[in-house]
Design a protein around this motif. Structure first.
Motif, mmCIF file in Angstrom:
data_model
loop_
_atom_site.group_PDB
_atom_site.id
_atom_site.type_symbol
_atom_site.label_atom_id
_atom_site.label_comp_id
_atom_site.label_asym_id
_atom_site.label_seq_id
_atom_site.Cartn_x
_atom_site.Cartn_y
_atom_site.Cartn_z
ATOM 1 N N SER A 45 0.827 -1.211 0.000
ATOM 2 C CA SER A 45 0.000 0.000 0.000
ATOM 3 C C SER A 45 0.859 1.258 0.000
ATOM 4 C CB SER A 45 -0.964 0.002 1.185
ATOM 5 O OG SER A 45 -0.286 -0.068 2.420
ATOM 6 N N GLN A 46 1.981 1.239 0.691
ATOM 7 C CA GLN A 46 2.847 2.424 0.671
ATOM 8 C C GLN A 46 3.355 2.726 -0.733
ATOM 9 O OE1 GLN A 46 5.882 1.899 3.656
ATOM 10 N NE2 GLN A 46 4.492 2.469 5.314
ATOM 11 N N ASP A 47 3.720 1.688 -1.481
ATOM 12 C CA ASP A 47 4.176 1.904 -2.855
ATOM 13 C C ASP A 47 3.060 2.488 -3.720
ATOM 14 O OD1 ASP A 47 6.697 0.964 -2.238
ATOM 15 O OD2 ASP A 47 6.417 -0.987 -3.203
ATOM 16 N N ILE A 48 1.859 1.959 -3.572
ATOM 17 C CA ILE A 48 0.738 2.445 -4.379
ATOM 18 C C ILE A 48 0.381 3.879 -4.007
ATOM 19 C CG2 ILE A 48 -1.742 2.141 -4.808
ATOM 20 C CD1 ILE A 48 -1.114 -0.930 -4.728
ATOM 21 N N VAL A 49 0.318 4.169 -2.706
ATOM 22 C CA VAL A 49 0.003 5.525 -2.265
ATOM 23 C C VAL A 49 1.060 6.506 -2.775
ATOM 24 C CG1 VAL A 49 -0.230 7.036 -0.250
ATOM 25 C CG2 VAL A 49 -1.338 4.787 -0.263
ATOM 26 N N LYS A 50 2.323 6.161 -2.659
ATOM 27 C CA LYS A 50 3.386 7.040 -3.165
ATOM 28 C C LYS A 50 3.212 7.306 -4.654
ATOM 29 C CE LYS A 50 6.854 5.731 0.223
ATOM 30 N NZ LYS A 50 8.017 4.874 0.485
ATOM 31 N N ASP A 51 2.855 6.273 -5.409
ATOM 32 C CA ASP A 51 2.640 6.439 -6.843
ATOM 33 C C ASP A 51 1.444 7.353 -7.113
ATOM 34 O OD1 ASP A 51 3.096 5.718 -9.702
ATOM 35 O OD2 ASP A 51 1.100 4.811 -9.454
ATOM 36 N N PHE A 52 0.328 7.152 -6.397
ATOM 37 C CA PHE A 52 -0.840 8.011 -6.579
ATOM 38 C C PHE A 52 -0.491 9.467 -6.267
ATOM 39 C CE2 PHE A 52 -5.070 5.747 -6.931
ATOM 40 C CZ PHE A 52 -4.551 4.566 -7.404
ATOM 41 N N VAL A 53 0.221 9.685 -5.174
ATOM 42 C CA VAL A 53 0.605 11.036 -4.780
ATOM 43 C C VAL A 53 1.551 11.646 -5.816
ATOM 44 C CG1 VAL A 53 1.865 12.382 -3.038
ATOM 45 C CG2 VAL A 53 0.189 10.657 -2.319
ATOM 46 N N ARG A 54 2.542 10.884 -6.249
ATOM 47 C CA ARG A 54 3.506 11.375 -7.246
ATOM 48 C C ARG A 54 2.796 11.794 -8.533
ATOM 49 N NH1 ARG A 54 5.457 9.252 -11.540
ATOM 50 N NH2 ARG A 54 4.812 7.133 -11.074
ATOM 51 N N ARG A 55 1.816 10.997 -8.954
ATOM 52 C CA ARG A 55 1.101 11.285 -10.197
ATOM 53 C C ARG A 55 -0.081 12.228 -9.987
ATOM 54 N NH1 ARG A 55 -1.379 7.011 -12.703
ATOM 55 N NH2 ARG A 55 -1.432 5.750 -10.831
ATOM 56 N N LYS A 56 -0.303 12.639 -8.740
ATOM 57 C CA LYS A 56 -1.407 13.542 -8.395
ATOM 58 C C LYS A 56 -2.765 12.970 -8.798
ATOM 59 C CE LYS A 56 1.290 17.762 -8.357
ATOM 60 N NZ LYS A 56 2.606 17.679 -8.783
ATOM 61 N N VAL A 57 -2.953 11.673 -8.560
ATOM 62 C CA VAL A 57 -4.228 11.019 -8.839
ATOM 63 C C VAL A 57 -5.221 11.468 -7.773
ATOM 64 C CG1 VAL A 57 -5.420 8.803 -9.003
ATOM 65 C CG2 VAL A 57 -3.067 9.025 -9.866
ATOM 66 N N PRO A 58 -6.341 12.061 -8.168
ATOM 67 C CA PRO A 58 -7.324 12.493 -7.169
ATOM 68 C C PRO A 58 -8.018 11.285 -6.542
ATOM 69 C CG PRO A 58 -8.162 12.876 -9.385
ATOM 70 C CD PRO A 58 -6.755 12.371 -9.531
ATOM 71 N N VAL A 59 -8.102 11.286 -5.211
ATOM 72 C CA VAL A 59 -8.759 10.193 -4.481
ATOM 73 C C VAL A 59 -9.772 10.809 -3.528
ATOM 74 C CG1 VAL A 59 -8.441 8.237 -2.923
ATOM 75 C CG2 VAL A 59 -6.672 8.773 -4.618
ATOM 76 N N LYS A 60 -11.045 10.446 -3.697
ATOM 77 C CA LYS A 60 -12.094 10.957 -2.811
ATOM 78 C C LYS A 60 -12.134 10.195 -1.498
ATOM 79 C CE LYS A 60 -15.197 13.079 -6.016
ATOM 80 N NZ LYS A 60 -16.567 13.509 -6.112
#
Length: 173
Positions: A45-60
């Motif tokens: 999950s840390q790897d996925i969260v870092k990737d989402f944050v890096r790519r600025k993927v919006p998460v509700k």
């Protein structure tokens, strides 16, 4: 482990199947994630969260389904909402969904530490919640042992179904 976390994985895949079968068209993008390496430091999950944050993927919001099938024989089934390392407003929303759609008693419980993958999202300031199969006083004592097997712990497919109802109501609402 059958309960930790085959039960949560089965609920996630069942929710996905149900939405596809009904040709559900969400307003927002839905992402279904099955993590690896939770027990060794939430690595997946840390790897996925870092990737989402890096790519600025919006998460509700994030709904973490970890253990969903075990129920205690001591009381009628209840669901816990983990109240630490989670988002309070989203937890309250889940409580309303449990009352309205799932019709099951629920309580708040604290892990006392980042006990599952929801904590990775919370650390990144992304709303995350984790409903859990039982109150902590009644949790499955076979997790993290060779006893987390189908014959010993999967005692309630109908309980796991309640988590599917919760997830579907979370997505649709």
């Amino acid at each position: 482990g059958v309960d930790d976390n085959a039960s949560g994985t089965s609920v996630v895949t069942e929710v996905f199947r149900a939405l596809v079968e009904k040709n559900y068209k969400p307003e927002n993008t839905l992402v279904f994630i099955i993590y690896a390496a939770e027990e060794v430091g939430l690595r997946g999950s840390q790897d996925i969260v870092k990737d989402f944050v890096r790519r600025k993927v919006p998460v509700k919001g994030v709904l973490q389904l970890d253990m969903t099938a075990f129920t205690s024989s001591r009381q009628r089934p209840k669901i816990s909402l983990i109240d630490d390392f989670t988002h309070p407003e989203q937890n309250a929303f889940l409580g309303r969904l449990l009352d309205e759609y799932v019709k099951i008693e629920w309580v708040y419980n604290s892990c006392g530490y980042p006990c599952s993958d929801h904590a990775s999202w919370n650390e990144a300031k992304i709303a995350a919640s984790m409903p859990f199969s039982t109150p902590f006083s009644e949790y499955n004592r076979h997790i993290h042992t060779s006893g987390d097997t189908l014959d010993k712990v999967f005692n309630s497919a109908s309980h796991a179904f309640k988590f599917a109802k919760l997830a579907l109501s979370y997505i649709i609402e």
